[in-house]
Design a protein around this motif. Structure first.
Motif, short mmCIF file in Angstrom:
data_model
loop_
_atom_site.label_atom_id
_atom_site.label_comp_id
_atom_site.label_asym_id
_atom_site.label_seq_id
_atom_site.Cartn_x
_atom_site.Cartn_y
_atom_site.Cartn_z
N SER A 46 0.83 -1.20 0.00
CA SER A 46 0.00 0.00 0.00
C SER A 46 0.87 1.26 0.00
O SER A 46 1.84 1.34 0.78
N PRO A 47 0.54 2.25 -0.81
CA PRO A 47 1.36 3.46 -0.86
C PRO A 47 1.30 4.28 0.43
O PRO A 47 2.15 5.14 0.64
N ALA A 48 0.33 4.01 1.29
CA ALA A 48 0.21 4.75 2.54
C ALA A 48 1.02 4.13 3.68
O ALA A 48 1.11 4.70 4.76
N VAL A 49 1.60 2.94 3.45
CA VAL A 49 2.24 2.18 4.52
C VAL A 49 3.76 2.24 4.39
O VAL A 49 4.32 1.94 3.34
N ARG A 50 4.39 2.62 5.50
CA ARG A 50 5.85 2.64 5.54
C ARG A 50 6.42 1.27 5.91
O ARG A 50 7.35 0.78 5.31
N ASP A 51 5.85 0.69 6.96
CA ASP A 51 6.31 -0.63 7.40
C ASP A 51 5.24 -1.31 8.23
O ASP A 51 4.22 -0.71 8.58
N VAL A 52 5.48 -2.59 8.53
CA VAL A 52 4.53 -3.42 9.25
C VAL A 52 5.27 -4.14 10.37
O VAL A 52 6.33 -4.74 10.15
N ALA A 110 -8.44 -10.77 1.55
CA ALA A 110 -8.82 -10.08 0.31
C ALA A 110 -8.30 -8.65 0.26
O ALA A 110 -8.64 -7.90 -0.67
N LEU A 111 -7.49 -8.26 1.23
CA LEU A 111 -7.04 -6.87 1.36
C LEU A 111 -6.40 -6.35 0.08
O LEU A 111 -5.55 -7.00 -0.52
N ARG A 112 -6.84 -5.14 -0.32
CA ARG A 112 -6.30 -4.47 -1.49
C ARG A 112 -5.52 -3.24 -1.06
O ARG A 112 -6.02 -2.42 -0.27
N PRO A 113 -4.29 -3.09 -1.56
CA PRO A 113 -3.45 -1.97 -1.12
C PRO A 113 -4.10 -0.61 -1.31
O PRO A 113 -4.00 0.26 -0.43
N ALA A 114 -4.78 -0.38 -2.43
CA ALA A 114 -5.38 0.93 -2.69
C ALA A 114 -6.52 1.21 -1.72
O ALA A 114 -6.70 2.36 -1.28
N GLU A 115 -7.31 0.19 -1.39
CA GLU A 115 -8.41 0.40 -0.45
C GLU A 115 -7.87 0.69 0.95
O GLU A 115 -8.42 1.54 1.67
N LEU A 116 -6.81 0.01 1.34
CA LEU A 116 -6.18 0.29 2.62
C LEU A 116 -5.67 1.73 2.66
O LEU A 116 -5.83 2.43 3.67
N ALA A 117 -5.08 2.19 1.57
CA ALA A 117 -4.60 3.58 1.50
C ALA A 117 -5.75 4.56 1.67
O ALA A 117 -5.61 5.59 2.35
N ARG A 118 -6.90 4.27 1.09
CA ARG A 118 -8.07 5.14 1.25
C ARG A 118 -8.49 5.24 2.71
O ARG A 118 -8.83 6.32 3.21
N VAL A 119 -8.50 4.11 3.39
CA VAL A 119 -8.89 4.10 4.79
C VAL A 119 -7.88 4.89 5.63
O VAL A 119 -8.26 5.71 6.48
#
Length: 212
Positions: A46-52, A110-119
């Motif tokens: 996800s483009p909003a995530v730096r690390d996990v 089913a997680l999608r990177p773009a949807e996570l970024a929206r949240v």
């Protein structure tokens, strides 16, 4: 804003007990690991995530998720999900005190990177915010901006508890993949209909084969 996600994962042998109607004891640990792998991989993309950071004491899960790029935090203090999340958040803040944080479920195959970024972009507008699960009872994501305490209240009726604690409920359309956690066989079928990641797809195929 780049977020650090904290993902809790209990020992695989104890995970997903409510899938007993769908998977045998021998298959449930593999399913739980597949869910976590697809969740972590999508989160890191996800483009909003730096690390996990994954909070777990499971050796296999730790090795597998570290290979995907996650940081593994030992699952202390062994007193439940919320304590594990608080421990993980403290470990992250010890290294990155100014990082915005979000707790994310490990069972979002089913997680999608773009949807996570929206949240996460929506959560950035508030000091503390959460996303309810697909059943509108639980929570799949709890986010805090820099300098704020996570104060997790996951578990039974966590949607109501997070709302009562002052966290803002995020009301977003088109983010089903971030809301669809998997606790039951019906949840798994719904996630499969959304389109799951490759590890969950392979595990589900093995489950289907075992049931024939």
């Amino acid at each position: 804003m780049e977020w650090t996600l904290v993902i809790p994962l209990k020992p695989l042998a104890l995970a997903k007990s409510r899938l007993a109607d769908t998977a045998t004891d021998g298959l449930r640990p593999g399913l739980a690991l597949a869910f976590a792998e697809d969740t972590v991989a999508a989160a890191l993309a996800s483009p909003a995530v730096r690390d996990v950071a994954v909070v777990t004491d499971d050796a296999l899960a730790g090795r597998t998720l570290a290979a995907l790029g996650a940081r593994i935090v030992p699952g202390e203090p062994h007193t439940g999900l919320n304590a594990a999340l608080a421990h993980g958040a403290a470990a992250v803040r010890a290294v990155r005190p100014d990082s915005p944080l979000a707790a994310l479920n490990a069972d979002l195959p089913a997680l999608r990177p773009a949807e996570l970024a929206r949240v996460l972009d929506a959560a950035a507008e508030f000091p503390r915010a959460f996303l309810p699960d697909a059943a509108a009872i639980g929570t799949t994501l709890l986010a805090v901006t820099a300098g704020r305490e996570l104060l997790p209240a996951f578990g039974t009726d966590s949607r109501a508890r997070h709302r009562a604690s002052g966290a803002v409920e995020l009301l977003l359309d088109g983010v089903d993949s971030v809301r669809q956690d998997v606790d039951t066989g019906e949840d798994l079928r719904t996630a499969l209909s959304l389109g799951v990641g490759p590890r969950t797809a392979a595990a589900a195929a093995r489950l289907l084969t075992a049931g024939q």
